[in-house]
Design a protein around this motif. Sequence first.
Motif, mmCIF file in Angstrom:
data_model
loop_
_atom_site.group_PDB
_atom_site.id
_atom_site.type_symbol
_atom_site.label_atom_id
_atom_site.label_comp_id
_atom_site.label_asym_id
_atom_site.label_seq_id
_atom_site.Cartn_x
_atom_site.Cartn_y
_atom_site.Cartn_z
ATOM 1 N N THR A 45 2.597 -4.473 1.605
ATOM 2 C CA THR A 45 2.124 -5.430 0.602
ATOM 3 C C THR A 45 3.303 -6.118 -0.074
ATOM 4 O O THR A 45 3.329 -7.341 -0.225
ATOM 5 C CB THR A 45 1.257 -4.722 -0.456
ATOM 6 N N THR A 46 4.307 -5.330 -0.474
ATOM 7 C CA THR A 46 5.501 -5.888 -1.116
ATOM 8 C C THR A 46 6.264 -6.780 -0.149
ATOM 9 O O THR A 46 6.685 -7.887 -0.512
ATOM 10 C CB THR A 46 6.415 -4.755 -1.628
ATOM 11 N N LEU A 81 -4.242 -8.253 -7.221
ATOM 12 C CA LEU A 81 -3.171 -7.886 -6.316
ATOM 13 C C LEU A 81 -3.529 -6.529 -5.728
ATOM 14 O O LEU A 81 -3.334 -5.508 -6.357
ATOM 15 C CB LEU A 81 -1.836 -7.819 -7.056
ATOM 16 N N LYS A 82 -4.087 -6.538 -4.562
ATOM 17 C CA LYS A 82 -4.501 -5.304 -3.910
ATOM 18 C C LYS A 82 -3.867 -5.249 -2.538
ATOM 19 O O LYS A 82 -3.675 -6.273 -1.887
ATOM 20 C CB LYS A 82 -6.019 -5.257 -3.797
ATOM 21 N N ALA A 83 -3.575 -4.050 -2.100
ATOM 22 C CA ALA A 83 -3.002 -3.880 -0.777
ATOM 23 C C ALA A 83 -4.041 -4.249 0.267
ATOM 24 O O ALA A 83 -5.199 -3.878 0.150
ATOM 25 C CB ALA A 83 -2.560 -2.433 -0.587
ATOM 26 N N PRO A 84 -3.651 -5.009 1.288
ATOM 27 C CA PRO A 84 -4.583 -5.309 2.365
ATOM 28 C C PRO A 84 -5.053 -4.014 3.013
ATOM 29 O O PRO A 84 -4.354 -3.009 2.996
ATOM 30 C CB PRO A 84 -3.756 -6.140 3.351
ATOM 31 N N LEU A 105 4.264 -5.785 -9.407
ATOM 32 C CA LEU A 105 4.029 -4.739 -8.408
ATOM 33 C C LEU A 105 4.318 -3.358 -8.990
ATOM 34 O O LEU A 105 3.581 -2.405 -8.737
ATOM 35 C CB LEU A 105 4.895 -4.992 -7.172
ATOM 36 N N ALA A 162 4.242 -10.037 0.340
ATOM 37 C CA ALA A 162 4.194 -10.810 -0.907
ATOM 38 C C ALA A 162 5.551 -11.416 -1.216
ATOM 39 O O ALA A 162 5.658 -12.605 -1.546
ATOM 40 C CB ALA A 162 3.722 -9.932 -2.062
ATOM 41 N N ILE A 195 1.880 0.103 0.202
ATOM 42 C CA ILE A 195 2.615 -0.629 -0.829
ATOM 43 C C ILE A 195 3.826 -1.347 -0.228
ATOM 44 O O ILE A 195 4.127 -2.478 -0.590
ATOM 45 C CB ILE A 195 3.025 0.329 -1.965
#
Length: 191
Positions: free
Chosen positions: A106-107, A95-98, A27, A110, A103
């Motif tokens: 997303t983190t 790995l892309k942010a929805p 990330l 994930a 961020i």
Amino acid sequence: MEALLTSTALVALAEMGDKTQLLAMLLATRFRKPLPIIAGIFAATLVNHFLAALVGHQAAGLLDAPWFRYAVAFSFIAMAAWTLIPDKIDEDAPLKAPSGAGIFVTTLVAFFLVEMGDKTQVATVALGARFANVYAVTAGTTLGMMIANVPAVLGGEALAKRVPMRALQVGAALLFLLLGLWMLAGLLGWA
């Protein structure tokens, strides 16, 4: 205090080279914004480990039989062996942010999902069963995750090249083994 310190040490060492630490590095190299990544790791870990410690604590309260205490002791010994198996993460996976999420989200998502069934989550369940303080275990395991993952986010790939992950994994395995043996010794009346 014992629950906090034990939880912190075990998880900090067990997290070295773990797939969630590798995710933190990934990330960091993909998004290059450490603060929302660190905040996402903290929030995901806090929720995940609170639930895990609560499950462990409730299981210990419901199953106060000697066989359950032996099961917890042997789970620490099994964690020692599991810690010696290095984790891998697919760095080429997209790995892309929805859409619409940043961020942080997303983190958060994930980390929460990757931590499910991970050795540090299983260790948190065992620590919750071992100690009567869900909050101290949660604080300790969350602190341990942050000790391991904040440098991974800030240092990324440079850290991975300098830190002897295998030595840290062996150290974590020894701590799990010692805790399991200490519990067994207490159950058998040797301590």
